[in-house]
Structures are given as structure tokens and as C-alpha cells.
Design a protein around this motif. Structure first.
Motif, PDB file in Angstrom:
ATOM      1  N   LYS A  63      36.396  -1.754  16.647  1.00  0.00           N
ATOM      2  CA  LYS A  63      35.764  -2.491  17.992  1.00  0.00           C
ATOM      3  C   LYS A  63      36.529  -3.916  17.974  1.00  0.00           C
ATOM      4  O   LYS A  63      36.787  -4.686  19.026  1.00  0.00           O
ATOM      5  N   ARG A  64      36.803  -4.438  16.854  1.00  0.00           N
ATOM      6  CA  ARG A  64      37.321  -5.901  16.828  1.00  0.00           C
ATOM      7  C   ARG A  64      38.940  -5.706  16.810  1.00  0.00           C
ATOM      8  O   ARG A  64      39.555  -6.696  16.516  1.00  0.00           O
TER       9      ARG A  64
ATOM     10  N   LEU B 197      28.208   4.080  31.973  1.00  0.00           N
ATOM     11  CA  LEU B 197      28.385   3.369  30.912  1.00  0.00           C
ATOM     12  C   LEU B 197      27.792   4.198  29.423  1.00  0.00           C
ATOM     13  O   LEU B 197      28.397   4.376  28.524  1.00  0.00           O
ATOM     14  N   LYS B 198      26.553   4.299  29.732  1.00  0.00           N
ATOM     15  CA  LYS B 198      26.025   5.215  28.353  1.00  0.00           C
ATOM     16  C   LYS B 198      26.562   6.593  28.196  1.00  0.00           C
ATOM     17  O   LYS B 198      26.902   6.816  26.988  1.00  0.00           O
TER      18      LYS B 198
ATOM     19  N   LEU C  25      29.888   6.039  26.544  1.00  0.00           N
ATOM     20  CA  LEU C  25      29.731   5.771  25.227  1.00  0.00           C
ATOM     21  C   LEU C  25      29.429   7.139  24.406  1.00  0.00           C
ATOM     22  O   LEU C  25      30.186   7.239  23.317  1.00  0.00           O
TER      23      LEU C  25
ATOM     24  N   GLU D  46      31.917   8.657  21.488  1.00  0.00           N
ATOM     25  CA  GLU D  46      31.377   8.812  20.071  1.00  0.00           C
ATOM     26  C   GLU D  46      31.308  10.325  19.787  1.00  0.00           C
ATOM     27  O   GLU D  46      31.637  10.805  18.682  1.00  0.00           O
TER      28      GLU D  46
ATOM     29  N   ARG E 184      38.576   1.448  23.825  1.00  0.00           N
ATOM     30  CA  ARG E 184      38.060   0.161  24.060  1.00  0.00           C
ATOM     31  C   ARG E 184      37.174   0.207  25.520  1.00  0.00           C
ATOM     32  O   ARG E 184      37.634   0.566  26.563  1.00  0.00           O
ATOM     33  N   VAL E 185      35.871   0.015  25.482  1.00  0.00           N
ATOM     34  CA  VAL E 185      34.822   0.134  26.623  1.00  0.00           C
ATOM     35  C   VAL E 185      34.563  -1.453  26.955  1.00  0.00           C
ATOM     36  O   VAL E 185      33.889  -2.019  26.053  1.00  0.00           O
ATOM     37  N   THR E 186      35.069  -1.610  27.967  1.00  0.00           N
ATOM     38  CA  THR E 186      34.692  -3.073  28.848  1.00  0.00           C
ATOM     39  C   THR E 186      33.948  -2.822  30.010  1.00  0.00           C
ATOM     40  O   THR E 186      34.056  -1.793  30.494  1.00  0.00           O
ATOM     41  N   GLN E 187      33.394  -3.876  30.371  1.00  0.00           N
ATOM     42  CA  GLN E 187      32.854  -4.028  31.875  1.00  0.00           C
ATOM     43  C   GLN E 187      33.594  -4.728  32.646  1.00  0.00           C
ATOM     44  O   GLN E 187      34.176  -5.719  32.238  1.00  0.00           O
ATOM     45  N   THR E 188      33.279  -4.757  34.115  1.00  0.00           N
ATOM     46  CA  THR E 188      34.059  -5.808  34.910  1.00  0.00           C
ATOM     47  C   THR E 188      32.853  -5.921  35.918  1.00  0.00           C
ATOM     48  O   THR E 188      32.062  -4.981  36.108  1.00  0.00           O
TER      49      THR E 188
END
Lengths: 600, 120
Positions: free
Chosen positions: B20-21, B46-47, B50, B54, B61-65
Motif C-alpha cells: 500500500k505504501r 468502494l467496499k 476492496l 482482496e 492501488r485504490v484511491t478516491q476522487t
């Protein structure tokens, strides 16, 4: 091991710097806010060690985007959760702003403070949770130790470190590989390994941050060293004033023992290593290796003459190898990445990087790691962001109380062990104090000598008596009672103390005085001959303030703030300052609405 | 720790979380999480994203906007594969998410009937 995967990691720096600016309450608020927004299962909070940018703490980094927020307070948490973590919008007002350009920088790799740095010893600091051994292993931790224990013989390890050109990061700069070779060559049924974490220089916090931010790296470095010299027991000597470093190191040792990385038959190699922590009581002299070993043995922390060197007769009379925290922190990198990659960094005589604690009159206070050979100018002006309040650079002090001050002409000096020694100062453990035009160099020398004088253990005469006499002379000079010949006497005493003291403390104590005389002799002369402190610091010498009668409008504002009632006059007529009463505190100057007051 | 192999095995196990980093290039899914998106059910999307990642053990990479102006078509997600065009999908249900991840993220085939925009 965690069962679920988090979509985002929020790293909060909980090094000592950020904790004191409020990182703990910040973390609690974030926890509450995440729970309130039903995000606890998706977002992981990670406490990390020092990011180095202590000036801007508390620091928070949000992954996966890698957004760097600084000076985050509990009040900001609701906005970060709602805007960033929920809606994906960066909270721009919390981003770092470059002081020179006012430009907002979202990602920390792009901030000038970090861009010029190269991190080896600090590689994981601020990136991992120091209390989670799995995070260290996830980034390749303990693989160097594994490789050494299972695939290399002891001499190969010693040779690798020799070839790397690694030199002691505690200040002396002695070749680490050679030190290991001496300890390895000593025949004995028992050998010890010590990590010197007795960091005592005023303003230095390199070792503290490494222990707090990445304790497993030190354990791994020590494992490699212990295997190389054949020691089965080790101590980390860390001062009791570093409670967080001790706590994290204790946890790290516990976890490493549980994973079988410390203890018996590590990696089924038949090699055993047991590690203890010894808390020091905070005497500066215990950073000296023989005094440190006496302290571990329960004796008074005083140095003993060398030879015999610790490699021959050390702790409890057994051969002992002792290195500094930062030295051990470099070991895993050298083993994993190879000698060539390490020697490619730095200068010919000083390979690798060095960590500096940047403090003083500088914009970006903090911890920086740069390749050897970086110039002072790059560190101070590019990484450090220059001096605050538009002040002019005057000097930089390296090496803590054992080092010296360098003037502006030396700003282009590439930093390595030898160049600093040639210039009359030293690398030391990595303190770097920047001074501006408002600093009096005589006063600075007196400050550092006052420190070493009170930390002198008193065992040998040159250090005990000599530093005392030097300090008396300096006190006299700053009190305005300097005499003809004082400078020469300081130089003579200084040279004698350097050449005849028993240990490094005395041998380096005169350095601040000798270097300031060398580069700022005119300031000493002004104090002695003219009874004048050019920087206006030594209050006994500072000139009285005067009022320009023509400009004065007689408002009486200055008289109201004068603490010693030196200012008198009639309203609407010019006021005057009695020079015999004036203590030159300067309180009146900013009060004057027409700038009629100045220092005479 | 009995051997280097055992250490490496442990590393592989614990590495997933640390990715994640990782700031390197990898596939990215961006979920529109403006107020309009959230009102249209973006949290569940989003859930679902994810959960699917998984389940399939993907390195994404999951991000939001925030709101991109197409509130009508929320919930929206963007899929950006390294070196490929960024594709926006709209009017999504949780089942669509599964389909997009299976076909686009894993196999590289754009789910054309759900696409509402392509970016350069």
C-alpha cells in the motif's frame, strides 16, 4: 498477521519530536473520527519513527497517494477524514509550502528537504511501524543477517565491511572493518559486542531517531557484527533519557527473540547471540568507549588508558567490539546491496552517507542524511532552507561540543571526515548548528566549553584543570575583563589539553575555542581591546542605547518599557538614556514609533 | 527462524500489506467519492472494489476522487492500467464492479458497455 487488507494507510510520525508537538492526541482523534465514519476497517493507522522534518511536525503521510501533511493538529482530523479519506480530495492547506517559492508540494519526495537526501541509515524511519517486526521483514529485514549466518564465513564478512570503506559514524571515523578484524583476531572463549547509543551532544538526535524509528536495523547490524567477530552476547548502551528509544528497542528484542532471530542456533547456523539493554545515567563521558564499558560493569563511568584496546581487553576483560548506532545501521545495506553500490556513494576516503541533526538559526530544523561529499552550502541552504528571518549566515558548528565552527568561506567545503579535520573541526556524531549574524562566537565557544568542562570526569589533570582555566578566561573576556595575552594563553592551554588528555573528551574539548580563534579572532580582539561585543550578545559589553534627539517626538513609550528606568524626559520634548544605567536590553528600540533609538 | 528460506516465506506473507505504501507504477482504481457519488452508493462500490481485490489477491492501488461533473452517471470508477488510457465507467452496481475487475483489471479487456469516457 492481519486478516483484512486496508485500502489506505495513514502514517503518523511518533518520534519524540512529533510526540511533543501533539502526535499522540492526533492519533486518538483520528481513531475516533475513523470509527465515527465507519472507516476503521478500511484505513490503517501506523505509528512510525522520525521522518526527520521535525520543524513541521506532527507529520502525517496518507497512502496509497503518498500525500504529505505537516503541522497537523487534532482540529484538522475531521477535515482530513471527510475530504481526503472519504472523498479523495487533498486538504491543500495542510500541504508543505516551500519557504522560498510558496509552492505547495503534495508528495514528500518532491520537497527540497527530502529531494537532496539519500537515506540508508534512515531508510525505514518514517516508513514502517517500528514496533511491528513484520513490517521490517516485509522490506527485506533480517535478510542480510540470514545471508551472513548461512552463506558467509566470518572472515568474508569482515573483508566485506573493510572493502566498503565504512568508517565509525560516532565521530572518530575509524575504519569499521579494521576494528572488527582486531576483535576477530583476539583469541578468547568469550567476546562481547556493544552498540554505543550514548548520544550526548547538545542538539544531536540521530541515534535516538534510528532507535525509535527502526530498532530492528540495529539488531540486524549487531547480529552481523557479532557473527563476524565471534561474540555471543551484546549490549546496547542507551541513555535513560531516551525512554521511547528504550521502549521500542525492548519490544524489538522481544519480537526478534520470539522469531528466533536472537537467541540460540539462529537460522540453524549454530550461532547464538543474546542482546541486553544497558541504560546509561547520562554522563557525556560515557560515550567514550572505555568509560562506557566501565559503566556497564557497574563501575564509575571513567575512561582508562588505551592500549589495551577493547578489541584485546574490553568488557569484563574480554575482547569487545564497540560501534555506534549509525554504524550498525549501515551494515544491512552493505551486505544486501554489495560493496560496489556502497562505495559509489560518498567520497574516496569516506564512503556512504552521514546523518546530521540540523539545528540552530535555520528554517528546516530536522534530521537529514546526505552522501559524504555534499557541501555545507547544500545542506544548509538547499535542504535546510536557509536561515530564518532573512538573517545572514555567520558560522556552522559541526561535531557538537568536540567540534569547531566554520565561517562563510567554508560553505563550499564537501563534508567528509578528512576535509572537516583539515578545516579544524570534525565530523563528530553529526550535530550541525547553524549560527547567524546575531551570534557571538566568543559566547558560542564559552557555551560549548562550559558543557565539556562540567562533563569532564575529572580523572586526568589536563582535562579537569585545563578546561576549567580556559573557561575562566572565556568568562572574563565575555564579562569585559579580557586582558592582553588571553588569546595566546587560550591557544597554548588548548593545544596542551588536546595533546595530553586521557580520552576523546579532553582531546577535543578545546576545539570550539581553537576554531573560533582561528576564524573569528577579530571578535575576541574586539571583546578584549575595545570591550565591545560586535554581535551585541555579551550584555556586559553591549553598548548603551541612544535616542536621536532630532527624531524623538517625546511620546515616552520607550521610558515606559525600560526595566531599569534609564530613560527620562518631558512629554513632547526629546528623551534621553542614561548610559551608566542602561543595560542594553534593547526593550526600548521596537517601541519607538519613529525609529529614533539605536545602539550606540 | 530456522533458515533464510523461512524468512523469505514470511516476507512474502507480510509484504502484501506494505505494498500500500509502494509508490511505483501499478494498476489503479479510482472511485468517485464526491457528495453525488456517495449519495448514489459509491461507498458500497468502494467496499465491493476492496473485497474483490482482496479475494483475488491483486496488487492494485485504490484511491478516491471528488466530483468530476458527471453526477448523473454516479457511481463512477476509473481504471488506469500502467501505460494504458484511463477509462471511466459509470452507473455502476456492485455486480458491475466484479465484472470490471475480472475483465479489465485482470485480463486487460475494457468492458465497453459500461464505459462512459476515455481519457488521454
Amino acid at each position: 498477521m492481519k486478516d483484512s487488507i486496508y485500502r489506505s494507510h495513514v502514517l503518523i510520525c511518533t518520534g519524540t519530536g512529533c510526540v511533543s508537538s501533539g502526535a499522540k492526541t492526533l492519533k486518538d482523534s483520528l481513531n475516533e473520527e475513523l470509527a465515527a465514519n465507519d472507516l476503521s476497517g478500511e484505513i490503517k493507522i501506523v505509528e512510525t519513527g522520525c521522518h526527520g522534518f521535525c520543524e513541521k511536525g506532527p507529520i502525517m503521510i496518507v497512502y496509497p497517494e503518498g500525500v504529505f501533511y505537516c503541522e497537523v493538529q487534532s482540529d484538522d482530523v475531521a477535515e482530513i477524514v471527510e475530504e481526503h479519506l472519504l472523498k479523495g480530495r487533498t486538504v491543500e492547506r495542510l500541504l508543505f509550502k516551500e519557504p522560498m517559492t510558496e509552492e505547495q508540494i503534495p508528495s514528500y519526495q518532491d520537497i527540497a528537504f527530502y529531494k537532496k537526501q539519500q537515506r540508508i541509515a534512515l531508510a525505514n524511519c518514517g516508513k514502517i511501524d517500528p514496533e511491528d517486526i513484520d513490517e521490517y521483514i516485509a522490506l527485506g529485514g533480517y535478510e542480510a543477517a540470514g545471508k551472513v549466518l548461512t552463506e558467509m564465513d566470518a572472515q568474508e564478512v569482515v573483508d566485506t565491511i573493510k572493502d566498503s570503506g565504512l568508517r565509525g559514524r560516532g565521530g572518530g571515523g575509524f575504519p569499521t572493518g579494521l576494528k572488527w578484524q582486531f576483535a576477530k583476531n583476539s583469541e578468547s572463549d568469550k567476546k562481547y559486542l556493544i552498540c554505543n547509543a550514548d548520544e550526548g551532544d547538545p542538539g544531536a538526535f540521530m541515534d535516538r531517531s534510528i532507535l525509535e524509528g527502526d530498532p530492528h536495523r540495529i539488531i540486524e547490524g549487531m547480529l552481523v557484527a557479532a557473527y563476524a567477530i565471534g561474540a555471543d552476547e551484546g549490549y546496547v548502551y542507551v541513555r535513560a533519557e531516551y525512554p521511547l528509544a528504550i521502549k521500542r528497542l525492548e519490544k524489538a528484542i522481544e519480537d526478534a527473540e520470539e522469531y528466533g532471530l536472537l537467541g540460540d542456533d539462529i537460522f540453524s547456523s549454530g550461532f547464538n547471540f543474546k542482546l541486553h539493554i544497558k541504560k546509561g545515567a547520562g554522563a557525556f563521558v560515557c560515550g567514550e568507549e572505555t568509560a562506557l564499558m566501565n559503566s556497564i560493569e557497574g563501575k564509575r563511568g571513567m575512561p582508562t588508558p588505551r592500549p589495551p584496546y577493547p578489541a584485546v581487553r574490553g568488557l569484563w576483560g574480554k575482547p569487545t567490539n564497540i560501534n555506534n548506532v549509525e554504524t550498525y545501521a549501515n551494515i544491512p545495506y552493505i551486505i544486501n546491496e554489495g560493496v560496489d553500490k556502497f562505495t559509489a556513494i560518498g567520497t574516496e576516503g569516506s564512503s556512504g552517507t552521514k546523518v546530521f541533526a540540523l539545528t540552530g538559526k535555520i528554517n528546516n530544523t530536522g534530521l537529514v542524511e546526505v552522501p559524504m561529499g555534499t557541501t555545507l552550502k547544500e545542506v544548509i541552504f538547499e535542504i535546510g532552507g536557509g536561515l530564518g528571518q532573512g538573517k545572514k549566515f555567520k558560522a556552522v558548528q559541526t561535531g557538537g561540543p568536540s567540534g569547531g565552527c566554520l565561517p562563510e568561506d567554508y560553505l563550499d567545503l564537501p563534508i567528509d571526515y578528512d576535509s572537516l579535520l583539515d578545516a579544524g573541526t570534525m565530523m563528530g556524531s553529526g550535530g550541525m548548528v547553524v549560527m547567524d549574524e546575531d551570534s557571538c562566537m566568543v559566547d558560542v565557544a564559552r557555551f560549548f566549553l562550559n558543557f565539556t568542562q562540567s562533563e569532564s570526569c575529572g580523572k586526568c589533570t589536563p582535562c579537569r584543570e585545563g578546561t576549567k582555566r580556559m573557561l575562566e578566561i572565556l568568562n572574563r573576556i565575555t564579562d569585559g575583563e579580557g586582558k592582553e595575552g588571553d588569546i595566546e594563553l587560550l591557544l597554548e592551554l588548548g593545544e596542551h589539553i588536546k595533546s595530553t588528555s586521557l580520552c576523546g573528551l579532553g582531546q577535543s574539548a578545546p576545539n570550539p575555542v581553537l576554531s573560533t580563534v582561528r576564524y573569528f579572532r577579530d571578535e575576541y580582539e574586539a571583546h578584549i581591546h575595545d570591550h565591545n561585543c560586535p554581535a551585541g550578545v555579551c550584555s556586559d559589553l553591549a553598548g548603551a542605547y541612544v535616542i536621536d534627539e532630532e527624531a524623538c517626538i517625546g511620546c515616552s513609550k520607550c521610558a515606559k518599557v525600560c526595566p531599569v528606568d534609564a530613560i527620562s524626559g518631558e512629554i513632547k520634548n526629546p528623551f534621553t538614556i542614561d548610559p551608566d544605567v542602561c543595560i542594553a536590553c534593547g526593550a526600548c528600540e521596537p517601541e519607538c514609533p519613529v525609529d529614533a533609538i539605536s545602539q550606540g | 527462524m530456522k533458515s533464510l528460506a523461512e524468512l523469505k516465506e514470511l516476507r512474502n506473507k507480510v509484504q502484501k500489506e506494505m505494498k500500500k505504501r509502494d509508490q511505483g507504477t501499478k494498476a489503479e482504481i479510482i472511485v468517485g467519492m464526491g457528495t453525488c457519488g456517495i449519495a448514489a452508493g459509491a461507498r458500497d462500490i468502494l467496499k465491493a472494489v476492496l473485497a474483490e481485490i482482496e479475494k483475488r489477491d491483486l496488487d492494485v492501488r485504490v484511491t478516491q476522487t471528488g466530483c468530476i461533473g458527471m453526477c448523473e452517471k454516479e457511481p463512477l470508477i476509473d481504471v488506469k492500467l500502467p501505460g494504458k488510457k484511463r477509462i471511466t465507467y459509470g452507473n455502476l452496481s456492485e455486480a458491475d464492479v466484479q465484472k470490471i475487475i475480472t475483465e479489465h483489471v485482470v485480463n486487460g479487456n475494457i468492458v465497453t458497455d459500461l464505459v462512459i469516457a476515455r481519457h488521454n
